[in-house]
Design a protein around this motif. Structure first.
Motif, PDB file in Angstrom:
ATOM      1  N   PRO A  83     -12.647 -18.511 -31.975  1.00  0.00           N
ATOM      2  CA  PRO A  83     -11.656 -17.682 -32.674  1.00  0.00           C
ATOM      3  C   PRO A  83     -10.226 -18.037 -32.277  1.00  0.00           C
ATOM      4  O   PRO A  83      -9.315 -17.988 -33.110  1.00  0.00           O
ATOM      5  N   GLU A  84     -10.036 -18.421 -31.031  1.00  0.00           N
ATOM      6  CA  GLU A  84      -8.695 -18.795 -30.565  1.00  0.00           C
ATOM      7  C   GLU A  84      -8.208 -20.068 -31.256  1.00  0.00           C
ATOM      8  O   GLU A  84      -7.033 -20.182 -31.635  1.00  0.00           O
ATOM      9  N   GLU A  85      -9.105 -21.012 -31.446  1.00  0.00           N
ATOM     10  CA  GLU A  85      -8.738 -22.254 -32.127  1.00  0.00           C
ATOM     11  C   GLU A  85      -8.450 -21.989 -33.603  1.00  0.00           C
ATOM     12  O   GLU A  85      -7.520 -22.572 -34.177  1.00  0.00           O
ATOM     13  N   THR A  86      -9.231 -21.107 -34.196  1.00  0.00           N
ATOM     14  CA  THR A  86      -8.972 -20.726 -35.587  1.00  0.00           C
ATOM     15  C   THR A  86      -7.587 -20.098 -35.722  1.00  0.00           C
ATOM     16  O   THR A  86      -6.818 -20.443 -36.624  1.00  0.00           O
ATOM     17  N   GLN A  87      -7.253 -19.189 -34.814  1.00  0.00           N
ATOM     18  CA  GLN A  87      -5.948 -18.541 -34.837  1.00  0.00           C
ATOM     19  C   GLN A  87      -4.826 -19.555 -34.658  1.00  0.00           C
ATOM     20  O   GLN A  87      -3.776 -19.461 -35.312  1.00  0.00           O
ATOM     21  N   ALA A  88      -5.034 -20.540 -33.805  1.00  0.00           N
ATOM     22  CA  ALA A  88      -4.014 -21.569 -33.591  1.00  0.00           C
ATOM     23  C   ALA A  88      -3.766 -22.366 -34.873  1.00  0.00           C
ATOM     24  O   ALA A  88      -2.613 -22.717 -35.192  1.00  0.00           O
ATOM     25  N   ILE A  89      -4.831 -22.643 -35.622  1.00  0.00           N
ATOM     26  CA  ILE A  89      -4.672 -23.376 -36.890  1.00  0.00           C
ATOM     27  C   ILE A  89      -3.949 -22.507 -37.914  1.00  0.00           C
ATOM     28  O   ILE A  89      -3.095 -22.989 -38.656  1.00  0.00           O
ATOM     29  N   TYR A  90      -4.282 -21.204 -37.943  1.00  0.00           N
ATOM     30  CA  TYR A  90      -3.541 -20.289 -38.817  1.00  0.00           C
ATOM     31  C   TYR A  90      -2.041 -20.393 -38.550  1.00  0.00           C
ATOM     32  O   TYR A  90      -1.228 -20.454 -39.478  1.00  0.00           O
ATOM     33  N   LEU A  91      -1.667 -20.388 -37.282  1.00  0.00           N
ATOM     34  CA  LEU A  91      -0.250 -20.403 -36.931  1.00  0.00           C
ATOM     35  C   LEU A  91       0.388 -21.759 -37.220  1.00  0.00           C
ATOM     36  O   LEU A  91       1.542 -21.824 -37.670  1.00  0.00           O
ATOM     37  N   ARG A  92      -0.356 -22.845 -36.979  1.00  0.00           N
ATOM     38  CA  ARG A  92       0.181 -24.175 -37.261  1.00  0.00           C
ATOM     39  C   ARG A  92       0.401 -24.394 -38.761  1.00  0.00           C
ATOM     40  O   ARG A  92       1.206 -25.244 -39.157  1.00  0.00           O
ATOM     41  N   ALA A  93      -0.320 -23.633 -39.583  1.00  0.00           N
ATOM     42  CA  ALA A  93      -0.149 -23.764 -41.037  1.00  0.00           C
ATOM     43  C   ALA A  93       1.298 -23.549 -41.457  1.00  0.00           C
ATOM     44  O   ALA A  93       1.775 -24.168 -42.406  1.00  0.00           O
ATOM     45  N   PHE A  94       2.014 -22.689 -40.728  1.00  0.00           N
ATOM     46  CA  PHE A  94       3.386 -22.367 -41.124  1.00  0.00           C
ATOM     47  C   PHE A  94       4.361 -23.526 -40.911  1.00  0.00           C
ATOM     48  O   PHE A  94       5.449 -23.518 -41.471  1.00  0.00           O
ATOM     49  N   SER A  95       3.972 -24.506 -40.115  1.00  0.00           N
ATOM     50  CA  SER A  95       4.825 -25.676 -39.926  1.00  0.00           C
ATOM     51  C   SER A  95       4.237 -26.923 -40.581  1.00  0.00           C
ATOM     52  O   SER A  95       4.702 -28.036 -40.335  1.00  0.00           O
TER      53      SER A  95
END
Length: 212
Positions: A83-95
């Motif tokens: 879940p932590e890696e999924t959340q990190a990808i969610y956040l990286r989507a914005f850049s």
């Protein structure tokens, strides 16, 4: 060309014109295969690319095509190990350079309507990625903004509630109750009526039924 194909060509041309008027770049493709190739042509080598949880994109095989291309930085939450890696990808989507998504509905005058449970998809549509590419089947086109919202709430949402197996009233009986459930798949309602930055939002319309 069949009567259905003729109608789709005419509707596609009208939608392209109306989306252009709203500062969006738009294209019409007769088939999903043509649309997939169009999307690939809009993404430059070296771009970072990610996508939302779209049935449309997956049914077209776009995630696989992006992975196979070999010249892109693919941010793929489907491959996340936690879940932590999924959340990190969610956040990286914005850049990211490119964010791919579909839509729950599109009005004939060019307003794109989406509902979202977590909000990550509509947040990225609004702000962050340099380019947002929508792939929208003509089955999602409705006459007005009001009917587009009705389609998103009453057609797409109950089906997606089943897909995600979330505990909402529409999961139980297939009907939108305008609920305030903690698991509401309609927590965030989004209207894209104009692209503030010309060319940031690109719409690829497809003359086939795609997604919900």
């Amino acid at each position: 060309m069949s009567p259905q194909e003729q109608r789709n060509e005419l509707l596609g041309a009208r939608l392209v014109k109306n989306l252009n008027r709203r500062n969006m770049e738009a294209y019409y493709c007769a088939t999903a295969g043509e649309a997939a190739q169009k999307v690939l042509s809009l993404i430059e080598d070296g771009n970072s690319v990610t996508w939302g949880g779209s049935v449309t994109l997956r049914s077209m095989g776009l995630p696989d095509l992006l992975r196979q291309r070999g010249t892109l930085e693919v941010l793929d939450r489907d491959l996340a190990q936690s879940p932590e890696e999924t959340q990190a990808i969610y956040l990286r989507a914005f850049s990211s350079d490119v964010y791919l998504t579909s839509a729950n509905a599109l009005s004939e005058d060019g307003v794109i309507v989406n509902v979202d449970g977590n909000g990550n998809r509509v947040a990225a549509i609004t702000w962050g990625p340099k380019k947002v590419i929508f792939v929208i089947g003509l089955n999602k086109v409705t006459p007005t903004v009001e009917t587009a919202l009705a389609r998103a709430r009453s057609t797409a949402s109950p089906i997606n509630a089943q897909r995600f197996d979330i505990k909402t009233p529409c999961h139980t009986d297939g009907i939108c109750h305008n609920c305030t459930s903690p698991d509401s798949i309609c927590s965030y309602v989004h209207f894209l009526r104009n692209s503030r930055q010309k060319g940031r939002h690109v719409v690829v319309l497809v003359g086939e039924d795609l997604g919900y």
